[in-house]
Scaffold this motif. Structure first.
Motif, short mmCIF file in Angstrom:
data_model
loop_
_atom_site.label_atom_id
_atom_site.label_comp_id
_atom_site.label_asym_id
_atom_site.label_seq_id
_atom_site.Cartn_x
_atom_site.Cartn_y
_atom_site.Cartn_z
N LEU A 113 0.80 -1.21 0.22
CA LEU A 113 -0.07 -0.10 0.05
C LEU A 113 0.95 1.17 -0.07
N PHE A 114 0.36 2.26 -0.63
CA PHE A 114 1.01 3.61 -0.43
C PHE A 114 -0.05 4.37 0.59
N ILE A 115 0.55 4.75 1.68
CA ILE A 115 -0.02 5.35 2.68
C ILE A 115 0.42 6.71 3.19
N THR A 116 -0.31 7.73 3.19
CA THR A 116 0.21 8.88 3.69
C THR A 116 -0.38 9.47 4.70
N PHE A 117 0.26 10.34 5.46
CA PHE A 117 -0.20 10.90 6.93
C PHE A 117 -0.32 12.59 6.56
N GLU A 118 -1.47 13.19 6.85
CA GLU A 118 -1.38 14.62 6.87
C GLU A 118 -1.89 15.25 8.15
N ASP B 282 -1.45 16.22 -0.79
CA ASP B 282 -2.53 16.79 -0.25
C ASP B 282 -1.93 18.23 0.70
N ALA B 283 -0.62 17.91 1.02
CA ALA B 283 -0.12 18.89 1.68
C ALA B 283 0.18 20.37 1.07
N THR B 284 0.68 20.00 -0.29
CA THR B 284 0.60 21.04 -1.21
C THR B 284 -0.61 21.91 -1.41
N LEU B 285 -1.57 21.26 -1.49
CA LEU B 285 -2.97 21.95 -1.39
C LEU B 285 -3.31 22.56 -0.48
N ALA B 286 -3.06 21.87 0.95
CA ALA B 286 -3.36 22.64 1.99
C ALA B 286 -2.34 23.84 2.56
N TYR B 287 -1.37 23.66 2.37
CA TYR B 287 -0.47 24.82 2.64
C TYR B 287 -0.36 25.87 1.57
N GLN B 288 0.10 25.29 0.22
CA GLN B 288 0.17 26.51 -0.83
C GLN B 288 -1.09 26.90 -1.49
N VAL C 172 -1.14 8.33 -6.65
CA VAL C 172 -1.91 8.73 -5.80
C VAL C 172 -1.87 7.84 -4.64
N PRO C 173 -2.06 8.18 -3.35
CA PRO C 173 -1.88 7.20 -2.29
C PRO C 173 -3.26 6.39 -2.14
N ASP C 174 -3.11 5.24 -1.61
CA ASP C 174 -4.18 4.23 -1.46
C ASP C 174 -4.97 4.63 -0.25
N LEU C 175 -4.39 5.19 0.68
CA LEU C 175 -5.04 5.79 1.86
C LEU C 175 -4.35 6.68 2.77
N THR C 176 -5.10 7.78 2.85
CA THR C 176 -4.50 8.81 3.77
C THR C 176 -5.11 9.04 5.14
N PHE C 177 -4.50 9.13 6.07
CA PHE C 177 -4.83 9.53 7.62
C PHE C 177 -4.82 11.07 7.81
N LEU C 178 -5.68 11.65 7.79
CA LEU C 178 -5.67 13.16 8.28
C LEU C 178 -5.96 13.30 9.85
N LEU C 179 -4.82 13.24 10.65
CA LEU C 179 -4.84 13.66 12.08
C LEU C 179 -5.13 15.21 12.59
N LEU D 150 -10.63 18.93 1.92
CA LEU D 150 -10.15 17.98 1.02
C LEU D 150 -10.55 16.67 1.30
N ALA D 151 -10.62 16.38 2.85
CA ALA D 151 -11.27 15.34 3.27
C ALA D 151 -12.58 14.89 2.86
N ALA D 152 -13.30 16.04 2.97
CA ALA D 152 -14.69 16.21 2.69
C ALA D 152 -14.99 15.62 1.09
N ARG D 153 -14.34 16.14 0.43
CA ARG D 153 -14.14 15.66 -1.14
C ARG D 153 -13.81 14.25 -1.69
N GLU D 154 -12.79 14.00 -0.64
CA GLU D 154 -12.10 12.36 -0.94
C GLU D 154 -12.64 11.59 0.22
N GLN D 155 -13.60 11.30 0.41
CA GLN D 155 -13.91 10.42 1.57
C GLN D 155 -13.24 9.01 1.53
N GLU D 156 -13.51 8.46 0.46
CA GLU D 156 -13.00 7.13 0.20
C GLU D 156 -11.56 6.92 0.69
N ARG D 157 -10.51 8.15 0.33
CA ARG D 157 -9.32 7.81 0.55
C ARG D 157 -8.60 8.43 2.01
N ILE D 158 -9.26 9.57 2.16
CA ILE D 158 -8.96 10.33 3.37
C ILE D 158 -9.81 10.02 4.44
#
Length: 211
Positions: free
Chosen positions: A7-12, A102-108, A131-138, A177-185
């Motif tokens: 898996l490609f997992i990201t944390f944001e 996602d960090a680029t979209l959020a920060y920049q 594209v990440p398979d799964l993203t955790f937004l803390l 972003l999380a609201a837009r991509e609920q299946e991934r984030i």
């Protein structure tokens, strides 16, 4: 982009959200299962990308323009994907990354006010479409996250030193972003206990692996 059960997992999340702790624990979880895993971060992950990280985060008297900041991040990401992330995924190694597109979209995007559609196109180019398979937004309130950083490290880097208003914009951006991509984030309350957060992360990952 995965090979086999990799898996490609990201944390944001904003500063002080607890990403580092959960990434370490998830890496150790995969290792305990005998699964090949690689933990990495952005900006950074390669010698060149780490040098870019130093440029981006160092406190300096020279004001860094939003566009210059953006392209430094993208250069680091392009090298990171080419040299680390893609080769690992091809070999069936699960990759856990501290921040990604996602960090680029959020920060920049949300934070600096740069055009989101333009940023999305640049992200696709820099990542070669990965594209990440799964993203955790803390998620934690901006003020609380920054206070955590101050208590743990005592100093703030250039990005952490931005105004509270900036960090609140970034947090709102992440949530949009999380609201837009609920299946991934997957949004997790970063104010929960460390063990509870990790338990939820493991449950989601195992579900993704089909267990």
């Amino acid at each position: 982009m995965t090979a086999g059960s990799a898996l490609f997992i990201t944390f944001e999340g904003i500063e002080g959200s607890g990403k580092t702790t959960q990434i370490r624990r998830l890496r150790e979880h995969f290792e305990a299962l005998g699964k090949p895993v690689l933990a990495t971060r952005e900006p950074g992950g390669t010698p060149l990308a780490d040098r870019v990280r130093e440029l981006i985060l160092a406190n300096r008297t020279e004001k860094v323009s939003p566009r210059a900041e953006l392209f430094l991040y993208l250069a680091s990401r392009a090298q990171h994907v080419h040299s680390v992330i893609k080769p690992a995924l091809r070999q069936g190694i699960t990759v856990i990354c501290d921040r990604f597109t996602d960090a680029t979209l959020a920060y920049q995007g949300y934070g600096r006010g740069l055009d989101l559609a333009f940023l999305e196109g640049l992200n696709r180019y820099a990542t070669e479409g990965i594209v990440p398979d799964l993203t955790f937004l803390l998620d934690v309130p901006a003020r609380e996250g920054l206070e955590r950083v101050r208590k743990s490290r005592g100093t703030l880097d250039r990005l952490e030193s931005e105004s509270l208003e900036f960090h609140e914009k970034v947090r709102r951006g992440y949530l949009e972003l999380a609201a837009r991509e609920q299946e991934r984030i997957v949004v997790l309350d970063g104010r929960m206990g460390e063990d509870e957060i990790f338990s939820r992360i493991v449950s989601v990952v195992e579900g993704k692996l089909g267990r």
